[in-house]
Design an enzyme around this catalytic site. Structure first.
Site, mmCIF file in Angstrom:
data_model
loop_
_atom_site.group_PDB
_atom_site.id
_atom_site.type_symbol
_atom_site.label_atom_id
_atom_site.label_comp_id
_atom_site.label_asym_id
_atom_site.label_seq_id
_atom_site.Cartn_x
_atom_site.Cartn_y
_atom_site.Cartn_z
ATOM 1 C CB THR A 1 9.419 -17.858 -54.024
ATOM 2 O OG1 THR A 1 8.706 -17.895 -52.801
ATOM 3 C CG2 THR A 1 8.441 -17.772 -55.185
ATOM 4 C CE LYS B 1 12.583 -19.865 -50.741
ATOM 5 N NZ LYS B 1 12.576 -19.176 -49.438
ATOM 6 C CG ASP C 1 15.111 -16.674 -47.332
ATOM 7 O OD1 ASP C 1 14.899 -15.611 -47.942
ATOM 8 O OD2 ASP C 1 14.571 -17.756 -47.644
ATOM 9 N N GLY D 1 11.707 -25.521 -39.888
ATOM 10 C CA GLY D 1 11.611 -25.747 -41.328
ATOM 11 C C GLY D 1 12.740 -25.039 -42.062
ATOM 12 N N GLY D 2 12.483 -24.743 -43.335
ATOM 13 C CA GLY D 2 13.511 -24.157 -44.192
ATOM 14 C C GLY D 2 14.019 -22.814 -43.695
ATOM 15 C CE LYS E 1 10.598 -30.536 -39.941
ATOM 16 N NZ LYS E 1 9.275 -30.205 -40.546
HETATM 17 P P1 NDP Z 1 8.379 -24.838 -43.622
HETATM 18 O O1 NDP Z 1 7.167 -25.384 -44.260
HETATM 19 O O2 NDP Z 1 9.719 -25.279 -44.090
HETATM 20 O O3 NDP Z 1 8.314 -25.122 -42.034
HETATM 21 C C1 NDP Z 1 7.140 -24.868 -41.327
HETATM 22 C C2 NDP Z 1 7.374 -24.991 -39.833
HETATM 23 O O4 NDP Z 1 6.218 -24.513 -39.157
HETATM 24 C C3 NDP Z 1 7.637 -26.411 -39.346
HETATM 25 O O5 NDP Z 1 8.586 -26.370 -38.319
HETATM 26 C C4 NDP Z 1 6.245 -26.816 -38.794
HETATM 27 O O6 NDP Z 1 6.324 -27.768 -37.751
HETATM 28 C C5 NDP Z 1 5.784 -25.503 -38.218
HETATM 29 N N1 NDP Z 1 4.323 -25.374 -38.093
HETATM 30 C C6 NDP Z 1 3.407 -25.316 -39.089
HETATM 31 N N2 NDP Z 1 2.177 -25.136 -38.581
HETATM 32 C C7 NDP Z 1 2.306 -25.094 -37.226
HETATM 33 C C8 NDP Z 1 1.407 -24.943 -36.140
HETATM 34 N N3 NDP Z 1 0.095 -24.777 -36.357
HETATM 35 N N4 NDP Z 1 1.899 -24.929 -34.879
HETATM 36 C C9 NDP Z 1 3.229 -25.068 -34.660
HETATM 37 N N5 NDP Z 1 4.140 -25.238 -35.645
HETATM 38 C C10 NDP Z 1 3.687 -25.246 -36.916
HETATM 39 O O7 NDP Z 1 8.231 -23.239 -43.722
HETATM 40 P P2 NDP Z 1 9.410 -22.153 -43.885
HETATM 41 O O8 NDP Z 1 10.451 -22.453 -42.883
HETATM 42 O O9 NDP Z 1 9.767 -22.025 -45.299
HETATM 43 O O10 NDP Z 1 8.628 -20.792 -43.512
HETATM 44 C C11 NDP Z 1 8.309 -20.501 -42.169
HETATM 45 C C12 NDP Z 1 7.743 -19.084 -42.064
HETATM 46 O O11 NDP Z 1 8.744 -18.136 -42.452
HETATM 47 C C13 NDP Z 1 6.521 -18.821 -42.957
HETATM 48 O O12 NDP Z 1 5.613 -17.995 -42.245
HETATM 49 C C14 NDP Z 1 7.108 -18.033 -44.122
HETATM 50 O O13 NDP Z 1 6.160 -17.168 -44.713
HETATM 51 C C15 NDP Z 1 8.203 -17.234 -43.411
HETATM 52 N N6 NDP Z 1 9.278 -16.805 -44.313
HETATM 53 C C16 NDP Z 1 9.494 -15.454 -44.445
HETATM 54 C C17 NDP Z 1 10.481 -14.986 -45.283
HETATM 55 C C18 NDP Z 1 10.694 -13.516 -45.400
HETATM 56 O O14 NDP Z 1 11.429 -13.071 -46.293
HETATM 57 N N7 NDP Z 1 10.104 -12.702 -44.532
HETATM 58 C C19 NDP Z 1 11.350 -15.899 -46.049
HETATM 59 C C20 NDP Z 1 11.078 -17.304 -45.803
HETATM 60 C C21 NDP Z 1 10.066 -17.721 -44.967
HETATM 61 P P3 NDP Z 1 6.438 -29.361 -38.063
HETATM 62 O O15 NDP Z 1 7.866 -29.598 -38.473
HETATM 63 O O16 NDP Z 1 6.108 -30.006 -36.777
HETATM 64 O O17 NDP Z 1 5.463 -29.647 -39.176
#
Ligand code: NDP
Length: 277
Positions: free
Chosen positions: A62, A66, A102, A129-130, A156
Protein backbone atom coordinates in the site's frame (compact mmCIF):
# COMPACT_ATOMS: atom_id res chain seq x y z
CA UNK A 1 3.96 -24.97 8.88
CA UNK A 2 2.18 -21.63 9.01
CA UNK A 3 2.81 -19.54 5.88
CA UNK A 4 3.62 -15.90 6.47
CA UNK A 5 2.12 -12.94 4.62
CA UNK A 6 2.02 -9.23 5.37
CA UNK A 7 1.00 -5.81 4.12
CA UNK A 8 3.72 -3.18 3.79
CA UNK A 9 3.11 0.57 3.84
CA UNK A 10 3.93 3.77 5.70
CA UNK A 11 1.85 4.52 7.70
CA UNK A 12 0.43 1.04 8.14
CA UNK A 13 -1.55 0.86 11.38
CA UNK A 14 -4.75 1.89 9.51
CA UNK A 15 -4.58 -1.09 7.14
CA UNK A 16 -7.55 -3.47 7.21
CA UNK A 17 -5.63 -6.14 5.30
CA UNK A 18 -4.71 -8.33 8.33
CA UNK A 19 -8.34 -8.40 9.48
CA UNK A 20 -9.51 -9.29 5.96
CA UNK A 21 -6.93 -11.97 5.18
CA UNK A 22 -7.19 -13.63 8.59
CA UNK A 23 -10.98 -13.78 8.15
CA UNK A 24 -10.49 -15.34 4.71
CA UNK A 25 -8.03 -17.86 6.22
CA UNK A 26 -10.55 -18.86 8.90
CA UNK A 27 -13.38 -19.52 6.46
CA UNK A 28 -11.20 -21.37 3.94
CA UNK A 29 -9.24 -23.33 6.57
CA UNK A 30 -5.87 -21.98 5.40
CA UNK A 31 -3.00 -21.97 7.89
CA UNK A 32 -1.53 -18.48 7.43
CA UNK A 33 -0.15 -15.67 9.51
CA UNK A 34 -0.72 -12.11 8.23
CA UNK A 35 0.86 -9.03 9.81
CA UNK A 36 1.52 -5.33 9.17
CA UNK A 37 5.02 -4.22 8.19
CA UNK A 38 5.95 -0.55 8.57
CA UNK A 39 8.38 0.12 5.74
CA UNK A 40 10.83 2.93 6.52
CA UNK A 41 10.79 5.45 3.66
CA UNK A 42 13.57 4.75 1.17
CA UNK A 43 14.05 1.21 2.52
CA UNK A 44 11.37 -0.75 0.71
CA UNK A 45 13.73 -3.29 -0.88
CA UNK A 46 15.70 -3.95 2.31
CA UNK A 47 12.50 -4.39 4.33
CA UNK A 48 11.01 -6.83 1.82
CA UNK A 49 14.31 -8.69 1.53
CA UNK A 50 14.26 -9.22 5.30
CA UNK A 51 10.64 -10.46 5.22
CA UNK A 52 11.51 -12.94 2.45
CA UNK A 53 14.65 -14.10 4.25
CA UNK A 54 12.48 -14.86 7.30
CA UNK A 55 10.30 -17.14 5.15
CA UNK A 56 7.59 -14.67 3.98
CA UNK A 57 5.50 -16.02 1.10
CA UNK A 58 3.77 -12.89 -0.15
CA UNK A 59 2.90 -9.28 0.56
CA UNK A 60 0.26 -6.72 -0.17
CA UNK A 61 1.62 -3.28 -0.91
CA UNK A 62 0.00 0.00 0.00
CA UNK A 63 0.96 3.69 -0.10
CA UNK A 64 3.58 4.92 -0.68
CA UNK A 65 5.28 1.78 -1.97
CA UNK A 66 3.27 0.64 -5.01
CA UNK A 67 5.88 2.06 -7.41
CA UNK A 68 8.79 0.66 -5.35
CA UNK A 69 7.15 -2.76 -5.59
CA UNK A 70 6.85 -2.30 -9.35
CA UNK A 71 10.61 -1.72 -9.53
CA UNK A 72 11.35 -4.58 -7.10
CA UNK A 73 9.35 -7.26 -8.98
CA UNK A 74 11.01 -9.71 -11.33
CA UNK A 75 7.78 -10.82 -13.06
CA UNK A 76 5.11 -8.19 -13.66
CA UNK A 77 1.64 -9.45 -14.57
CA UNK A 78 -0.21 -7.49 -17.30
CA UNK A 79 -2.44 -5.93 -14.62
CA UNK A 80 0.62 -4.48 -12.87
CA UNK A 81 2.21 -3.35 -16.13
CA UNK A 82 -0.98 -1.58 -17.13
CA UNK A 83 -1.45 0.05 -13.72
CA UNK A 84 2.24 0.98 -13.54
CA UNK A 85 2.04 -0.12 -9.91
CA UNK A 86 1.94 -3.29 -7.81
CA UNK A 87 -0.39 -4.10 -4.91
CA UNK A 88 0.40 -7.80 -4.39
CA UNK A 89 3.60 -9.84 -4.53
CA UNK A 90 4.27 -13.57 -4.37
CA UNK A 91 7.75 -14.83 -3.53
CA UNK A 92 8.99 -17.95 -5.32
CA UNK A 93 12.71 -18.51 -4.70
CA UNK A 94 14.52 -15.63 -6.38
CA UNK A 95 11.41 -14.56 -8.27
CA UNK A 96 9.03 -11.84 -7.19
CA UNK A 97 5.72 -12.23 -9.03
CA UNK A 98 3.68 -9.04 -9.00
CA UNK A 99 0.04 -8.17 -9.63
CA UNK A 100 -2.33 -5.27 -9.25
CA UNK A 101 -5.80 -6.42 -8.24
CA UNK A 102 -7.40 -3.02 -7.54
CA UNK A 103 -9.06 -2.74 -10.96
CA UNK A 104 -10.50 -6.25 -11.03
CA UNK A 105 -11.60 -5.77 -7.43
CA UNK A 106 -13.53 -2.64 -8.37
CA UNK A 107 -15.25 -4.24 -11.34
CA UNK A 108 -16.11 -7.39 -9.42
CA UNK A 109 -17.68 -5.32 -6.65
CA UNK A 110 -19.82 -3.35 -9.10
CA UNK A 111 -20.86 -6.20 -11.37
CA UNK A 112 -21.07 -9.09 -8.91
CA UNK A 113 -21.78 -7.58 -5.48
CA UNK A 114 -23.86 -4.59 -6.55
CA UNK A 115 -25.43 -6.47 -9.48
CA UNK A 116 -24.71 -3.62 -11.84
CA UNK A 117 -23.37 -4.74 -15.25
CA UNK A 118 -21.20 -2.10 -16.93
CA UNK A 119 -21.95 -3.43 -20.38
CA UNK A 120 -23.82 -0.85 -22.44
CA UNK A 121 -23.48 1.80 -19.70
CA UNK A 122 -22.11 5.32 -20.01
CA UNK A 123 -19.28 5.41 -17.49
CA UNK A 124 -17.57 8.47 -16.01
CA UNK A 125 -14.42 8.34 -13.86
CA UNK A 126 -13.35 11.37 -11.83
CA UNK A 127 -9.59 11.48 -11.34
CA UNK A 128 -6.63 10.17 -13.29
CA UNK A 129 -4.30 8.79 -10.63
CA UNK A 130 -3.16 5.28 -9.79
CA UNK A 131 -6.62 3.87 -9.05
CA UNK A 132 -8.01 5.05 -12.40
CA UNK A 133 -5.03 3.69 -14.26
CA UNK A 134 -5.49 0.27 -12.67
CA UNK A 135 -9.24 0.27 -13.32
CA UNK A 136 -9.07 1.32 -16.98
CA UNK A 137 -8.72 -2.06 -18.68
CA UNK A 138 -10.97 -4.02 -16.31
CA UNK A 139 -13.73 -1.43 -16.91
CA UNK A 140 -13.22 -1.38 -20.68
CA UNK A 141 -13.29 -5.19 -20.76
CA UNK A 142 -16.91 -4.97 -19.58
CA UNK A 143 -17.80 -3.12 -22.80
CA UNK A 144 -19.46 0.07 -21.61
CA UNK A 145 -20.84 2.25 -24.44
CA UNK A 146 -18.40 4.98 -23.54
CA UNK A 147 -15.83 5.88 -20.92
CA UNK A 148 -15.07 9.49 -19.99
CA UNK A 149 -12.22 10.38 -17.63
CA UNK A 150 -12.16 13.87 -16.13
CA UNK A 151 -9.31 15.30 -14.13
CA UNK A 152 -8.26 18.60 -12.59
CA UNK A 153 -5.00 18.21 -14.51
CA UNK A 154 -6.53 17.48 -17.93
CA UNK A 155 -3.27 16.22 -19.49
CA UNK A 156 -3.33 13.26 -17.09
CA UNK A 157 -6.84 12.32 -18.21
CA UNK A 158 -5.65 12.46 -21.81
CA UNK A 159 -2.68 10.23 -20.94
CA UNK A 160 -5.20 7.66 -19.71
CA UNK A 161 -6.98 7.81 -23.06
CA UNK A 162 -3.73 7.12 -24.89
CA UNK A 163 -3.02 4.21 -22.57
CA UNK A 164 -6.49 2.77 -23.11
CA UNK A 165 -6.24 3.09 -26.87
CA UNK A 166 -2.89 1.34 -26.82
CA UNK A 167 -4.10 -1.66 -24.81
CA UNK A 168 -7.79 -2.30 -25.13
CA UNK A 169 -8.85 -5.20 -27.32
CA UNK A 170 -12.28 -4.16 -28.59
CA UNK A 171 -12.49 -0.41 -28.85
CA UNK A 172 -14.86 1.50 -26.61
CA UNK A 173 -14.90 5.29 -27.15
CA UNK A 174 -12.73 6.88 -24.44
CA UNK A 175 -12.36 10.61 -23.79
CA UNK A 176 -10.19 12.61 -21.40
CA UNK A 177 -11.78 15.94 -20.45
CA UNK A 178 -11.86 18.86 -18.05
CA UNK A 179 -14.70 18.99 -15.51
CA UNK A 180 -16.23 21.97 -17.30
CA UNK A 181 -16.65 19.89 -20.47
CA UNK A 182 -19.16 17.67 -18.64
CA UNK A 183 -21.86 20.36 -18.77
CA UNK A 184 -24.98 18.94 -20.39
CA UNK A 185 -23.77 15.33 -20.30
CA UNK A 186 -25.00 12.51 -18.09
CA UNK A 187 -23.76 9.05 -17.14
CA UNK A 188 -25.16 5.79 -15.82
CA UNK A 189 -22.20 4.99 -13.57
CA UNK A 190 -19.97 7.65 -11.97
CA UNK A 191 -16.83 6.58 -10.13
CA UNK A 192 -15.09 9.05 -7.84
CA UNK A 193 -11.46 7.93 -8.15
CA UNK A 194 -10.06 11.24 -6.93
CA UNK A 195 -8.51 11.49 -3.49
CA UNK A 196 -10.69 14.57 -2.81
CA UNK A 197 -12.86 12.68 -0.31
CA UNK A 198 -9.86 11.96 1.90
CA UNK A 199 -9.83 15.69 2.70
CA UNK A 200 -13.63 16.12 2.52
CA UNK A 201 -13.38 18.04 -0.76
CA UNK A 202 -15.65 17.84 -3.77
CA UNK A 203 -14.44 17.65 -7.38
CA UNK A 204 -16.08 20.44 -9.45
CA UNK A 205 -18.86 18.34 -10.96
CA UNK A 206 -21.53 20.19 -12.93
CA UNK A 207 -25.09 19.39 -11.88
CA UNK A 208 -26.96 16.89 -14.02
CA UNK A 209 -24.05 14.51 -14.48
CA UNK A 210 -26.04 11.63 -12.97
CA UNK A 211 -28.50 10.00 -15.38
CA UNK A 212 -31.81 8.71 -13.96
CA UNK A 213 -31.08 5.41 -12.16
CA UNK A 214 -27.34 6.13 -11.98
CA UNK A 215 -24.87 4.47 -9.63
CA UNK A 216 -22.50 6.81 -7.73
CA UNK A 217 -19.45 4.89 -6.55
CA UNK A 218 -16.88 6.42 -4.20
CA UNK A 219 -13.58 4.51 -4.29
CA UNK A 220 -12.56 5.75 -0.85
CA UNK A 221 -14.05 3.68 1.97
CA UNK A 222 -15.00 4.03 5.60
CA UNK A 223 -15.81 7.75 5.25
CA UNK A 224 -19.60 7.52 5.32
CA UNK A 225 -21.45 10.00 3.11
CA UNK A 226 -18.58 11.85 1.41
CA UNK A 227 -19.16 15.20 -0.36
CA UNK A 228 -19.36 13.28 -3.67
CA UNK A 229 -21.94 10.79 -2.39
CA UNK A 230 -23.84 13.61 -0.75
CA UNK A 231 -23.96 15.53 -4.06
CA UNK A 232 -25.21 12.40 -5.80
CA UNK A 233 -27.86 11.86 -3.15
CA UNK A 234 -29.04 15.46 -3.48
CA UNK A 235 -29.24 14.93 -7.25
CA UNK A 236 -31.67 12.06 -6.60
CA UNK A 237 -29.24 9.14 -6.98
CA UNK A 238 -30.41 6.17 -4.91
CA UNK A 239 -27.64 3.70 -5.75
CA UNK A 240 -24.69 4.85 -3.63
CA UNK A 241 -21.60 2.78 -2.80
CA UNK A 242 -18.16 3.24 -1.35
CA UNK A 243 -14.95 1.28 -1.95
CA UNK A 244 -15.27 -1.24 0.87
CA UNK A 245 -16.31 -3.94 -1.59
CA UNK A 246 -13.43 -3.05 -3.89
CA UNK A 247 -11.06 -3.42 -0.94
CA UNK A 248 -12.46 -6.83 -0.03
CA UNK A 249 -12.50 -8.06 -3.63
CA UNK A 250 -8.91 -7.07 -4.40
CA UNK A 251 -7.92 -8.87 -1.19
CA UNK A 252 -9.86 -11.97 -2.25
CA UNK A 253 -8.05 -11.95 -5.61
CA UNK A 254 -4.68 -11.83 -3.83
CA UNK A 255 -5.73 -14.56 -1.41
CA UNK A 256 -6.82 -16.81 -4.28
CA UNK A 257 -3.56 -16.13 -6.13
CA UNK A 258 -1.52 -17.07 -3.06
CA UNK A 259 -3.59 -19.94 -1.68
CA UNK A 260 -5.49 -21.38 -4.67
CA UNK A 261 -8.89 -20.91 -3.02
CA UNK A 262 -11.17 -17.90 -3.45
CA UNK A 263 -12.89 -16.80 -0.26
CA UNK A 264 -16.40 -15.41 -0.16
CA UNK A 265 -16.26 -11.70 0.65
CA UNK A 266 -19.80 -11.05 1.94
CA UNK A 267 -19.03 -11.32 5.67
CA UNK A 268 -15.87 -9.20 5.42
CA UNK A 269 -17.78 -6.51 3.55
CA UNK A 270 -20.52 -6.55 6.21
CA UNK A 271 -17.91 -6.30 9.00
CA UNK A 272 -16.10 -3.35 7.42
CA UNK A 273 -19.08 -1.39 6.13
CA UNK A 274 -19.55 2.10 7.52
CA UNK A 275 -23.12 3.33 6.84
CA UNK A 276 -23.40 5.95 4.09
CA UNK A 277 -25.08 8.55 6.26
P1 NDP B 1 -3.66 9.41 -6.66
O1 NDP B 1 -2.96 10.26 -5.67
O2 NDP B 1 -2.87 8.54 -7.57
O3 NDP B 1 -4.60 10.35 -7.59
C1 NDP B 1 -5.40 11.32 -7.00
C2 NDP B 1 -6.35 11.92 -8.03
O4 NDP B 1 -7.29 12.74 -7.34
C3 NDP B 1 -5.68 12.78 -9.09
O5 NDP B 1 -6.33 12.58 -10.31
C4 NDP B 1 -5.94 14.21 -8.55
O6 NDP B 1 -6.01 15.18 -9.58
C5 NDP B 1 -7.32 14.03 -7.96
N1 NDP B 1 -7.66 15.00 -6.91
C6 NDP B 1 -7.09 15.14 -5.68
N2 NDP B 1 -7.71 16.10 -4.99
C7 NDP B 1 -8.69 16.61 -5.79
C8 NDP B 1 -9.66 17.63 -5.65
N3 NDP B 1 -9.77 18.33 -4.51
N4 NDP B 1 -10.51 17.87 -6.68
C9 NDP B 1 -10.43 17.14 -7.82
N5 NDP B 1 -9.51 16.17 -8.03
C10 NDP B 1 -8.65 15.90 -7.02
O7 NDP B 1 -4.72 8.55 -5.81
P2 NDP B 1 -5.23 7.05 -6.11
O8 NDP B 1 -5.62 6.97 -7.53
O9 NDP B 1 -4.28 6.09 -5.56
O10 NDP B 1 -6.53 6.97 -5.16
C11 NDP B 1 -7.72 7.63 -5.52
C12 NDP B 1 -8.84 7.25 -4.56
O11 NDP B 1 -9.12 5.85 -4.67
C13 NDP B 1 -8.53 7.52 -3.08
O12 NDP B 1 -9.71 7.99 -2.44
C14 NDP B 1 -8.18 6.14 -2.54
O13 NDP B 1 -8.47 6.01 -1.16
C15 NDP B 1 -9.12 5.26 -3.37
N6 NDP B 1 -8.66 3.87 -3.49
C16 NDP B 1 -9.49 2.89 -2.99
C17 NDP B 1 -9.11 1.57 -3.06
C18 NDP B 1 -10.03 0.52 -2.51
O14 NDP B 1 -9.62 -0.64 -2.38
N7 NDP B 1 -11.27 0.85 -2.20
C19 NDP B 1 -7.83 1.15 -3.67
C20 NDP B 1 -7.06 2.25 -4.21
C21 NDP B 1 -7.47 3.56 -4.10
P3 NDP B 1 -4.67 15.87 -10.18
O15 NDP B 1 -4.05 14.85 -11.10
O16 NDP B 1 -5.17 17.06 -10.90
O17 NDP B 1 -3.79 16.19 -9.00
Amino acid sequence: MTDRYAVIGNPIEQSKSPQIHLAFARVTGQDIDYTRVLGPLGQFAATVDAFRAAGGRGMNVTAPFKLDAYAYATDLAPSAQMAGAVNAMKFEGDRVLAENFDGVGLVRDVVHNLGRPLRGQRVLILGAGGATRGALLPILAEQPTELVIVNRTVAKAQDMVALAQQHQRSPVPVQGLAYAALAGRSFDVVFNATSASLTAELPPLPPGVFAPGALAYELAYGKGLTPFLSLAQQAGVRALADGVGMLAEQAAEAFAWWRGVRPDTAQVIRDLTVPLT
